[in-house]
Every structure is written in structure tokens, then in C-alpha cells.
Design a protein around this motif. Structure first.
Motif, PDB file in Angstrom:
ATOM      1  N   ASN A 136       0.815  -1.212   0.000  1.00 57.67           N
ATOM      2  CA  ASN A 136       0.000   0.000   0.000  1.00 57.67           C
ATOM      3  C   ASN A 136       0.847   1.259   0.000  1.00 57.67           C
TER       4      ASN A 136
ATOM      5  N   SER B 147       2.562 -13.281   7.279  1.00 54.51           N
ATOM      6  CA  SER B 147       1.507 -14.041   6.583  1.00 54.51           C
ATOM      7  C   SER B 147       2.079 -14.801   5.395  1.00 54.51           C
ATOM      8  N   VAL B 148       3.156 -14.285   4.822  1.00 58.56           N
ATOM      9  CA  VAL B 148       3.772 -14.991   3.694  1.00 58.56           C
ATOM     10  C   VAL B 148       4.574 -16.182   4.219  1.00 58.56           C
TER      11      VAL B 148
HETATM   12  N1  TRP Z   1      -0.468  -7.449   0.911  1.00 58.07           N
HETATM   13  C1  TRP Z   1       0.838  -7.189   1.432  1.00 58.07           C
HETATM   14  C2  TRP Z   1       1.157  -5.743   1.160  1.00 58.07           C
HETATM   15  O1  TRP Z   1       0.405  -5.071   0.504  1.00 58.07           O
HETATM   16  C3  TRP Z   1       1.874  -8.121   0.889  1.00 58.07           C
HETATM   17  C4  TRP Z   1       1.509  -9.535   1.121  1.00 58.07           C
HETATM   18  C5  TRP Z   1       1.428 -10.161   2.302  1.00 58.07           C
HETATM   19  C6  TRP Z   1       1.088 -10.468   0.184  1.00 58.07           C
HETATM   20  N2  TRP Z   1       0.982 -11.431   2.129  1.00 58.07           N
HETATM   21  C7  TRP Z   1       0.767 -11.643   0.855  1.00 58.07           C
HETATM   22  C8  TRP Z   1       0.929 -10.391  -1.155  1.00 58.07           C
HETATM   23  C9  TRP Z   1       0.301 -12.743   0.190  1.00 58.07           C
HETATM   24  C10 TRP Z   1       0.460 -11.509  -1.830  1.00 58.07           C
HETATM   25  C11 TRP Z   1       0.131 -12.665  -1.171  1.00 58.07           C
HETATM   26  O2  TRP Z   1       2.166  -5.246   1.572  1.00 58.07           O
END
Ligand code: TRP
Length: 452
Positions: A28, A323-324
Motif C-alpha cells: 500500500n 503471513s507470507v
Molecule cells: N499485501 C501485502 C502488502 O500489501 C503483501 C503480502 C502479504 C502479500 N501477504 C501476501 C501479497 C500474500 C500476496 C500474497 O504489503
């Protein structure tokens, strides 16, 4: 008698905090502004918003459904729901995507740690944009410091993942995420009040469709998937920790709303200030690291705000990196029967090893390119535009055509009834609209305009 419970979120708020924590991150605040800046602003934003709504929410919901229904990790869930088939390959692609994403994401996460210290040491004081840019380049093209911070960041990620999902994640996100939002709003106000700020707002909100190409539509889709954390099984994994009494659709809508709000506000924070200083919006990955310090200089209490901001940005990155990594760890733990400790060590160390190559590609490995891209650029590009785009495509195809309508509807009705009309619309989008739209964008961009 109750069955022994899997580790999971304590309730609605916990899920929301964790899923929003995953979604809100560098995607973001760092990636969205610079990609939007490079792709023409307003028109890109509109397409992005369309994808969040039409593709993002349905895919997120599909992932939650797959995860909660199977009570399993990103790969195991497909094996459990469709035994004897090849659908688990979607999960395998997700595990690989986790390596790709975390390798370059940890580079930028490391930068945020460096900037906490630069802020604390008054390192931005009295410097113009050019000097700030020179310093950014000097730091990122070094070897020891950026790698050092990356390793520290991966170690932090591993520590939280080791503590287990519930204890590790919920506690921090509750307080720190709202604090980040408030700080962003304060910075937006400063940015908007700079003389000449209006041009930046126009850039962000007045669409000029002449600037849109097939590639930029793909980039908007990739960015939407990246920002929402969809397309690689992170939300399948989190979905498996969601209790039956939590409404999935409501959670998906809330996560997408918070995530989009923070992305748009990040744009409002960056572009007005950028235009006020007469700079180009196409500054690339250094954009926020150069622009924000400049805004802080002209803010009352800027010293304090700059430190607080980079701390909160690091935390937002951390709730995303966990989360990754959790995708990889849950897979190794459940499918390969490893202990959480062993899985975290193996996953964390191997990702860090690839990550170091990404970090060094701003310096010593600058001239080492594949398809004309450095390792960092390649990972960054492939993650969103190839892995997550195709991941999202296969996930909706699976949900729409294999999982079955009644399974899907039963699952979203757990924890609160969804209006039948809304459920029907969702099924229609997942079965037809989303696969056709994602497929068309991917095919158009790759085959008509060339792969990268
Ligand atoms: N959404 C996160 C960000 O915007 C990055 C991220 C975390 C992500 N986990 C994910 C992207 C899983 C793709 C899949 O910073």
C-alpha cells in the motif's frame, strides 16, 4: 466433547486484525504510489479500484472458503477438498510465490528499518530532494547495511511465526494498525497544505485514459492482488484458522476496505507533496523513501513523526511478511510433518538466501539481469503480475467450477447468513466474470504486448 482445536484466531476481531495486517503493508505505502506514479495516476487508480471490487473481494472470499472448509494449508487444502486430482498444483504455485514475494519484500522491509535509524539520527535534516535521493541510492547500493537489515527483518518475521499465529499476530496489530492510519492522515494533511499540492491531487484523481496500455491494466490487476494478499494461499492459510462463527463475506469486505483506504491515502500523502516540489511521479522504488523525508522536514514535530512513521511502516511490513512465511511454514508442518521450529528455520533461511540476491541487485549485482531485469525487479514483477494473477485465476476457477455452488454457499453462510441474491451474484462473478476478466487481461498483456 469438543475436538482438539487447531491453533486459530480467537474471534472476529482477531481474524480482521490478522487479515488486514497481512493486506496492509509495503504494497500500500511503498508499491502502490510508485506503480501508480509510473502508470499515469488517475486512470490507473480507477482500474485498480475496479479490480479490487470485481476480482479482489471474490477471490479473497474464495480463499477464506477453501481454507476454512478444508482446515488445511495452501497445498493440503486442495488435496483434502479434491483428493486424487491435480488441483494441489495451485497450492504448490502459491508456496513458490511465497518465496518469490518474500525475497524482494524483505529487501524493502530492511530499508524501512534503516530509515528508522536515519530518522532518529536526524539524517534527513536540511537536505533537498536530490540529496535525499543520492543518499537513498548510496544506502541501497551498498552491501553490508541493506543485507544486515534484511536479515534482521527476516529474523523478526521468523520469531513471530514461531510464536504461532494467534499469539504472534493479534496482539500487535490491534494497536499499531490504527496508529499507522492516524499518522498517515496527519501526513496527508501536511502534504495537501503545501503550495502547489493541487496538481498532485489532480494527477491521482483525474483520469487520463491515454496513459493506459495493456501492460498497465495487468499491473493494476497485479497490484490489486498483491495489496489484498490474494492469489497465493496466504488467505487460504489464514482462512483455515478462522472459526465457524465468523462471517467470511463481512470480513473480506472489511479487509478490502481498510486496505484500499490506506493505499489511496498513501497516494494522497505522496503525490501532492511530490508535485509541490516539482518532482516527477515516476520515481520508481525509491519514491516514498525520498518524498516522505522531505515532507517530514517541513512538518511541525517532523522529527517525532518521521521516527514514528518508519517504525509503524516496519510493523505493517512485518504483519505482512509473517503471513507470507506462515504459508510456507504451515505447508511444511502439515504436509512434510516438520516441527514449527524446523519449518520456520528452513523456510526462513532459504528465503533469506534468495532475498540477499534481491538486495544486492541494487549494488554489486546491478548488472546481473535476466530478461533485462535485475533479480529484484524480476521477483517484484513476477510476483504480482504472473504468480498472483494466475494464482487468482486458478483459485476462482477451482471455487466456481470444482468446489461446487452448495459447498461455497454453505460455507459463506456459516457465522451469519448472506442474502441469497448476493450469494448468487458472488457465485456468478466467481464462475464467469472473474475468470474471464483475469484471463483476458493476462492473455492481452502477455501475448499481445509481449511478456515483460
Ligand atoms: N499485501 C501485502 C502488502 O500489501 C503483501 C503480502 C502479504 C502479500 N501477504 C501476501 C501479497 C500474500 C500476496 C500474497 O504489503
Amino acid at each position: 466433547m469438543a475436538l482438539p482445536q487447531r491453533d486459530g484466531f480467537s474471534g472476529r476481531f482477531g481474524v480482521l486484525a490478522a487479515a488486514a495486517g497481512s493486506a496492509v503493508g509495503l504494497g500500500n505505502i511503498w508499491r502502490f504510489p510508485y506503480i501508480t506514479g509510473e502508470n499515469g495516476g488517475g486512470a490507473f487508480l480507477l482500474i485498480y479500484l475496479f479490480f479490487i471490487l470485481a476480482i479482489g473481494i471474490p477471490v479473497m472470499l474464495s480463499e477464506f472458503v477453501i481454507g476454512r472448509r478444508s482446515q488445511s494449508n495452501a497445498l493440503g487444502s486442495f488435496k483434502k477438498l479434491s483428493p486424487g486430482s491435480s488441483w494441489w498444483l495451485i497450492g504448490l504455485m502459491g508456496i513458490i510465490a511465497a518465496f518469490v514475494i518474500l525475497s524482494f519484500y524483505s529487501t524493502v522491509s530492511g530499508w524501512t528499518l534503516e530509515y528508522i535509524f536515519q530518522a532518529a539520527a536526524s539524517g534527513f535534516d536540511g537536505k533537498n530532494m536530490e540529496q535525499l535521493n543520492t543518499e537513498f541510492v548510496a544506502f541501497t547500493s551498498g552491501s553490508f547495511r541493506p543485507v544486515f537489515w534484511q536479515i534482521i527483518f527476516m529474523a523478526l518475521t521468523a520469531v513471530v511465526v514461531l510464536a504461532g499465529v494467534q499469539k504472534g499476530i493479534e496482539k500487535y496489530t490491534k494497536i499499531l494498525m490504527p496508529a499507522l492510519l492516524i499518522l498517515i492522515i496527519i501526513i496527508c494533511i501536511r502534504s495537501l497544505s503545501l503550495p502547489g499540492a493541487k496538481a498532485g491531487l489532480e494527477f491521482l484523481f483525474v483520469p487520463d485514459f491515454d496513459k493506459i496500455t495493456g501492460q498497465s491494466i495487468l499491473l493494476a490487476l497485479g497490484q490489486a492482488a498483491f495489496s489484498l494478499s490474494i492469489g497465493m494461499g496466504a488467505l487460504i492459510t489464514y482462512g483455515s484458522y478462522i472459526r465457524k462463527d465468523t462471517p467470511l463475506l463481512g470480513t473480506a469486505v472489511q479487509v478490502a476496505t481498510v486496505d484500499t483506504l490506506i493505499a489511496v491515502l498513501s497516494g494522497v500523502m505522496i503525490f501532492p507533496a511530490l508535485f509541490a516540489m516539482g518532482e516527477s511521479p515516476a520515481g520508481g522504488p525509491g519514491l516514498v523513501f525520498v518524498t516522505l523525508p522531505k515532507i517530514f522536514q517541513s512538518m511541525p514535530g517532523g522529527y517525532f513523526f518521521s521516527i514514528a512513521f518508519f517504525i509503524l511502516l516496519s510493523v505493517a511490513a512485518l504483519t505482512s511478511t509473517i503471513s507470507v512465511l506462515e504459508v510456507v511454514v504451515a505447508y511444511m508442518k502439515e504436509e512434510l510433518k516438520m516441527s514449527r521450529l524446523k519449518a520456520t528455520l528452513i523456510g526462513g533461511i532459504s528465503i533469506t538466501a534468495i532475498g540477499v540476491l534481491c538486495t544486492l541487485s541494487f549494488g554489486p549485482l546491478k548488472d546481473f539481469t535476466i530478461f533485462g531485469k535485475t533479480v529484484f525487479d524480476l521477483m517484484n514483477y513476477m510476483s504480482a503480475n504472473i504468480f498472483l494473477t494466475f494464482g487468482a485465476l486458478f483459485i476462482v476457477i477451482y471455487t466456481g467450477w470444482k468446489l461446487g455452488k452448495s459447498n461455497f454457499i454453505n460455507e459463506i453462510n456459516e457465522g451469519g447468513k448472506v442474502h441469497p441474491l448476493i450469494a448468487t451474484i458472488l457465485v456468478f462473478i466467481i464462475k464467469f466474470i472473474a475468470p474471464i476478466a483475469v484471463g483476458a487481461v493476462a492473455i492481452g498483456a502477455f501475448f499481445i504486448e509481449g511478456l515483460m
